[in-house]
Design a protein around this motif. Structure first.
Motif, PDB file in Angstrom:
ATOM      1  N   UNK A 112       0.845  -1.188   0.000  1.00 57.54           N
ATOM      2  CA  UNK A 112       0.000   0.000   0.000  1.00 57.54           C
ATOM      3  C   UNK A 112       0.883   1.241   0.000  1.00 57.54           C
ATOM      4  N   UNK A 113       0.700   2.133  -0.971  1.00 61.30           N
ATOM      5  CA  UNK A 113       1.562   3.315  -1.076  1.00 61.30           C
ATOM      6  C   UNK A 113       0.729   4.562  -1.352  1.00 61.30           C
ATOM      7  N   UNK A 114       1.271   5.702  -0.950  1.00 58.00           N
ATOM      8  CA  UNK A 114       0.644   6.985  -1.229  1.00 58.00           C
ATOM      9  C   UNK A 114       1.003   7.450  -2.633  1.00 58.00           C
ATOM     10  N   UNK A 115       0.065   8.105  -3.305  1.00 53.41           N
ATOM     11  CA  UNK A 115       0.402   8.780  -4.550  1.00 53.41           C
ATOM     12  C   UNK A 115       1.435   9.856  -4.245  1.00 53.41           C
ATOM     13  N   UNK A 139      12.587  -4.335  -2.217  1.00 54.71           N
ATOM     14  CA  UNK A 139      12.330  -5.210  -1.070  1.00 54.71           C
ATOM     15  C   UNK A 139      11.575  -6.475  -1.459  1.00 54.71           C
ATOM     16  N   UNK A 140      11.282  -6.631  -2.747  1.00 55.03           N
ATOM     17  CA  UNK A 140      10.707  -7.896  -3.210  1.00 55.03           C
ATOM     18  C   UNK A 140       9.237  -7.884  -3.540  1.00 55.03           C
ATOM     19  N   UNK A 141       8.568  -6.730  -3.412  1.00 55.49           N
ATOM     20  CA  UNK A 141       7.155  -6.665  -3.771  1.00 55.49           C
ATOM     21  C   UNK A 141       6.990  -6.809  -5.280  1.00 55.49           C
ATOM     22  N   UNK A 142       5.827  -7.304  -5.678  1.00 57.25           N
ATOM     23  CA  UNK A 142       5.531  -7.443  -7.107  1.00 57.25           C
ATOM     24  C   UNK A 142       4.526  -6.414  -7.599  1.00 57.25           C
ATOM     25  N   UNK A 143       3.764  -5.842  -6.663  1.00 62.74           N
ATOM     26  CA  UNK A 143       2.814  -4.796  -7.012  1.00 62.74           C
ATOM     27  C   UNK A 143       2.788  -3.735  -5.923  1.00 62.74           C
ATOM     28  N   UNK A 144       2.203  -2.592  -6.266  1.00 61.13           N
ATOM     29  CA  UNK A 144       1.816  -1.592  -5.273  1.00 61.13           C
ATOM     30  C   UNK A 144       0.309  -1.407  -5.368  1.00 61.13           C
ATOM     31  N   UNK A 145      -0.298  -0.952  -4.291  1.00 61.71           N
ATOM     32  CA  UNK A 145      -1.693  -0.515  -4.334  1.00 61.71           C
ATOM     33  C   UNK A 145      -1.720   0.964  -4.011  1.00 61.71           C
ATOM     34  N   UNK A 146      -2.129   1.772  -4.962  1.00 57.75           N
ATOM     35  CA  UNK A 146      -2.227   3.207  -4.747  1.00 57.75           C
ATOM     36  C   UNK A 146      -3.367   3.521  -3.775  1.00 57.75           C
ATOM     37  N   UNK A 147      -3.069   4.297  -2.744  1.00 56.83           N
ATOM     38  CA  UNK A 147      -4.092   4.768  -1.816  1.00 56.83           C
ATOM     39  C   UNK A 147      -4.845   5.905  -2.490  1.00 56.83           C
ATOM     40  N   UNK A 148      -6.111   5.677  -2.783  1.00 51.57           N
ATOM     41  CA  UNK A 148      -6.881   6.622  -3.596  1.00 51.57           C
ATOM     42  C   UNK A 148      -7.825   7.515  -2.794  1.00 51.57           C
ATOM     43  N   UNK A 166      -6.985   1.374  -4.556  1.00 55.96           N
ATOM     44  CA  UNK A 166      -8.127   1.180  -3.690  1.00 55.96           C
ATOM     45  C   UNK A 166      -8.243   2.220  -2.593  1.00 55.96           C
ATOM     46  N   UNK A 167      -9.433   2.466  -2.171  1.00 53.82           N
ATOM     47  CA  UNK A 167      -9.878   3.284  -1.046  1.00 53.82           C
ATOM     48  C   UNK A 167     -10.774   4.398  -1.549  1.00 53.82           C
ATOM     49  N   UNK A 168     -12.030   4.340  -1.150  1.00 56.24           N
ATOM     50  CA  UNK A 168     -13.046   5.347  -1.474  1.00 56.24           C
ATOM     51  C   UNK A 168     -13.358   5.443  -2.967  1.00 56.24           C
ATOM     52  N   UNK A 169     -12.964   4.445  -3.731  1.00 54.95           N
ATOM     53  CA  UNK A 169     -13.386   4.406  -5.131  1.00 54.95           C
ATOM     54  C   UNK A 169     -14.851   3.996  -5.198  1.00 54.95           C
ATOM     55  N   UNK A 170     -15.574   4.561  -6.175  1.00 59.51           N
ATOM     56  CA  UNK A 170     -16.977   4.202  -6.355  1.00 59.51           C
ATOM     57  C   UNK A 170     -17.326   4.265  -7.835  1.00 59.51           C
ATOM     58  N   UNK A 205      -4.170  -2.749 -12.746  1.00 60.67           N
ATOM     59  CA  UNK A 205      -4.485  -4.169 -12.879  1.00 60.67           C
ATOM     60  C   UNK A 205      -5.717  -4.568 -12.086  1.00 60.67           C
ATOM     61  N   UNK A 206      -5.911  -3.919 -10.926  1.00 59.75           N
ATOM     62  CA  UNK A 206      -6.994  -4.344 -10.030  1.00 59.75           C
ATOM     63  C   UNK A 206      -7.417  -3.190  -9.158  1.00 59.75           C
ATOM     64  N   UNK A 207      -8.719  -3.090  -8.920  1.00 66.66           N
ATOM     65  CA  UNK A 207      -9.229  -2.165  -7.901  1.00 66.66           C
ATOM     66  C   UNK A 207      -9.918  -2.993  -6.824  1.00 66.66           C
ATOM     67  N   UNK A 208      -9.651  -2.634  -5.591  1.00 64.85           N
ATOM     68  CA  UNK A 208     -10.275  -3.299  -4.445  1.00 64.85           C
ATOM     69  C   UNK A 208     -11.263  -2.318  -3.828  1.00 64.85           C
ATOM     70  N   UNK A 209     -12.541  -2.702  -3.801  1.00 60.85           N
ATOM     71  CA  UNK A 209     -13.590  -1.771  -3.368  1.00 60.85           C
ATOM     72  C   UNK A 209     -14.536  -2.479  -2.398  1.00 60.85           C
TER      73      UNK A 209
END
Length: 252
Positions: free
Chosen positions: A142-145, A156-165, A201-205, A220-224
């Motif tokens: 999880x990362x900040x824009x 550090x070995x991560x394969x993705x980030x999730x933008x905090x939206x 993800x976060x507060x997307x609608x 690639x993916x949105x988590x809602x």
């Protein structure tokens, strides 16, 4: 490739826990979302078991595996185990989610509201990521824009980030999301340049999704969860998931 929708069913568990018992049924709700076309299920169990509990994680892992869809487990890898919560790594070891999304939240936070700080020594984070990858989990952070060191997520070995939206959604509601979209897009491109996939993800609608996906490349993916489950109170879960999938399509 189209952006995948992973539905977070935490709020179903909040409603269940407010009364006790087993209703509404978290697994049935997740199954309904998948029947409507969602490509995955997300949960974020917290150490205080305020919503999703360990037994929910086990049951949802069985459901998603049987349906052949992604199970995304979110949590703080540094939160210590306690009664009713075996720890994030232990949950992953028992359920082997397709994706483990690491979030630097504390017990006191109502919801996740910031991403990782990649400054300084990241040795402990690297170790936790290696443990999860050894279990077969894809690891997202999880990362900040605008994160100044987003490239270190790959180090550090991560394969993705999730933008905090969250900030984007707030700016959209106020009628001027241009600057926040540009910042998200810049961060996404920097991450992609070092081989990281990008989730959000976060507060997307369904209202703000199309503009976000048009402005930020190759999400690639949105988590809602919160907005989608709230909308489902008025429209029904099946119709709401389909509405969100349509919003994603309009953003492609």
């Amino acid at each position: 490739m189209a952006t995948a929708l992973s539905v977070n069913v935490n709020k179903i568990a909040v409603l269940r826990n407010s009364r006790g018992g087993t209703e509404p049924d978290v697994v049935l709700a997740a199954s309904t979302c998948l029947d409507a076309g969602a490509q995955g299920i997300t949960v974020h169990p917290r150490p205080d078991a305020r919503h999703i509990r360990a037994e929910d994680v086990y049951a949802l892992s069985v459901l998603t595996r049987s349906r052949g869809v992604e199970f995304n487990l979110e949590g703080n890898p540094f939160a210590p185990p306690r009664a009713g919560y075996p720890g994030f790594a232990a949950l992953c070891a028992e359920t082997r989610p397709a994706q483990a999304t690491l979030v630097p939240d504390s017990d006191a936070q109502i919801t996740s509201d910031h991403g990782f700080d990649f400054a300084g020594d990241l040795g402990e984070l690297r170790e936790r990521i290696a443990e999860l990858r050894a279990l077969g989990c894809r690891v997202s952070l999880f990362v900040d824009a605008g994160c100044p060191d987003v490239e270190r997520a790959a180090e550090v070995g991560a394969q993705r980030i999730e933008l905090y939206t969250g900030p984007y959604a707030e700016a959209f509601a106020q009628g001027d999301a241009g600057a926040t979209i540009a910042l998200c897009a810049q961060t996404a491109r920097r991450a992609q340049a070092v081989g990281l996939g990008v989730n959000a993800g976060h507060d997307l609608n369904d209202a703000n999704l199309p503009q976000f996906l048009r402005g930020v490349p190759e999400v690639l993916e949105v988590s809602i969860g919160h907005a989608l489950i709230g909308d489902a109170l008025y429209r029904g879960l099946d119709a709401t998931v389909k509405r969100y999938l349509d919003a994603i399509g309009r953003g492609g």
